[in-house]
Enzyme design. Structure first.
Site, PDB file in Angstrom:
ATOM      1  N   GLY A 152      33.640  30.236  43.404  1.00  0.00           N
ATOM      2  CA  GLY A 152      32.762  31.259  43.966  1.00  0.00           C
ATOM      3  C   GLY A 152      32.387  32.269  42.901  1.00  0.00           C
ATOM      4  CE  LYS A 153      31.703  34.408  37.769  1.00  0.00           C
ATOM      5  NZ  LYS A 153      32.975  34.359  37.137  1.00  0.00           N
TER       6      LYS A 153
END
Ligand code: NAD
Length: 424
Positions: free
Chosen positions: A109-110
């Site tokens: 994720g980011k």
């Protein structure tokens, strides 16, 4: 064949094309390729913030979860003026491969906020972080998505975000975020983890090549978190650190630099304080010269893209360990590969940070803290195992370590997709 995605965002397009290239070569099914080339969730939120002067500004915030096939998505939250959702997606995808290669139970994720944190007061940043946290909170949690600090965020932002979501849920939720200060649910050992990991990859490579660390000369670009601890651990293992650098200068001494002195004089100092610094016995050169000094091992531990079409041909090192994210451009990579330079890729070499985050999460879930020795012992075991897996595979397939690492990482995620089916 499903249509291949393309993006106008260079980072996302590169991540997609790299994935397609490896996936096709590996013979992944079209269904697997279609699933893994799309992110599970791309969230965009608005973040209204009352500024100190009473005016209101509305920032854009993002959180992308590329994959949760192996476990909760894991990846940083950054504050940067030009941040956009495509960049977050590219970085989320890279986190999926990094966590997979590291052998930890996470997807990628980011996220972050498009803002200039340097022009904001602490109170403005706190209000912004807390509103952002509230807006993304339905998707954040210890078993769903576990953020961490990234560019221009740190322990303080993590505490604000954790505290906001904990209050909304009516209970303390430490394992929903990592990178917290040691004084508040953080992990002992986290500060040195990325440098320890990068140094260990270098030492494992020396071992695999039958080289004595005491006879190796190393140069390290960047003397921040990653670079300084890489230098410390290589020097403790007997290697001669002949060059280090920061954004202002390279310090060069063919006889070897006193790393402890460099720590004292450079680390934690402002730009102005560093301007006048000298290190005994060292010549002071331009900041980029570190890349071209006579040495065996080069550790680029500063910023992305420093070894490119123009700079790669001038490198004298025979081995490169990528401490930074993406320090070598695709053109630079091709030049260095042709020249026979052996490269340990970033998502193996700097995985110490995310492995340490995994340890923080595991400790938070148990409410039971480890000593720094326990942390480091487990970290070294994982890094050495991961290095060996990639090294053995690259030797067996006569492939670069980067390609071998990519294939191993993608395969583990594809296997999980296969096991779980399409209802992911
Ligand atoms: P940092 O800010 O602590 O240190 C960066 C260092 O690079 C400083 O010494 C700075 O002076 C130097 N520098 C900056 N611009 C430069 C330039 N143009 N040329 C030469 N030197 C320059 O950052 P860090 O946390 O050590 O991160 C370095 C790299 O490692 C980044 O690519 C980061 O994404 C990556 N990384 C960091 C971690 C971590 O745990 N800190 C984990 C994985 C990857």
């Amino acid at each position: 064949m499903n249509e291949r995605r393309k993006s106008e965002n260079v980072l996302l397009n590169t991540a997609l094309q790299d994935f397609y290239g490896a996936a096709e070569e590996m013979g992944l099914s079209e269904n697997q390729i279609a699933i893994l080339s799309n992110s599970e969730r791309r969230l965009e939120v608005s973040v209204p913030v009352e500024m100190d002067d009473g005016s209101l500004r509305v920032f854009k915030g993002y959180r992308v979860q590329h994959s949760t096939a192996l476990g909760p998505s894991k990846g940083g939250i950054r504050y940067a003026a030009d941040l956009n959702v495509d960049e977050c997606e590219a970085l989320a995808m890279l986190m999926t491969w990094k966590c997979s290669l590291a052998g930890i139970p996470y997807g990628g994720g980011k996220g972050g906020i498009a803002c200039n944190p340097f022009s904001m007061s602490k109170r403005e940043k706190e209000r912004m972080s807390r509103t952002f946290a509230a807006r993304i909170s339905p998707n954040i949690g210890r078993w769903s998505d576990v953020p961490a600090p990234d560019m221009n965020t740190g322990g303080q932002e993590m505490v604000w975000i954790m505290d906001t979501i904990s209050k909304m849920r009516g209970q303390i939720e430490p394992a929903q975020l990592t990178g917290k200060p040691i004084s508040y649910w953080g992990a002992r050992g986290r500060n040195e983890a990325s440098g320890l990991g990068a140094a260990t990859c270098g030492l494992e490579l020396m071992k695999a090549l039958g080289k004595d660390p005491a006879k190796m000369r190393v140069a390290i670009q960047g003397f921040g978190n990653v670079g300084s601890f890489t230098a410390k651990h290589l020097s403790s293992a007997g290697a001669t650190v002949v060059a280090i650098s920061d954004s202002l200068a390279t310090y060069y001494s063919p006889k070897g630099i006193d790393v402890n002195m460099a720590f004292e004089r450079l680390c934690g100092r402002s730009r102005k304080e560093r301007e006048g610094v000298t290190l005994d016995g060292c010549e002071k050169l331009g900041p980029s010269d570190v890349l071209f000094v006579d040495c065996d091992f080069l550790f680029p531990c500063a910023v992305q893209g420093v070894l490119n079409r123009d700079t790669a041909p001038k490198v004298k090192a025979k081995y490169i360990v990528e401490g930074a994210n993406g320090p070598i451009t695709p053109e630079g990579d091709a030049i260095l590969n042709d020249a026979g330079v052996l490269i340990v890729p970033d998502f193996l070499a700097n995985s110490g940070g995310v492995i340490s985050s995994y340890f923080e999460w595991a400790q938070n879930l148990q409410g039971f803290f480890w000593t720094e020795e326990e942390h480091n012992e487990r970290l070294l075991r994982l890094i050495r195992e991961n290095f060996k897996r990639v090294w053995d595979q690259s030797q067996a397939k006569k492939a670069t370590m980067r390609r071998a690492a990519y294939v191993a990482a993608i395969q583990r995620v594809a296997d999980a997709v296969e096991l779980r089916g399409n209802f992911l």
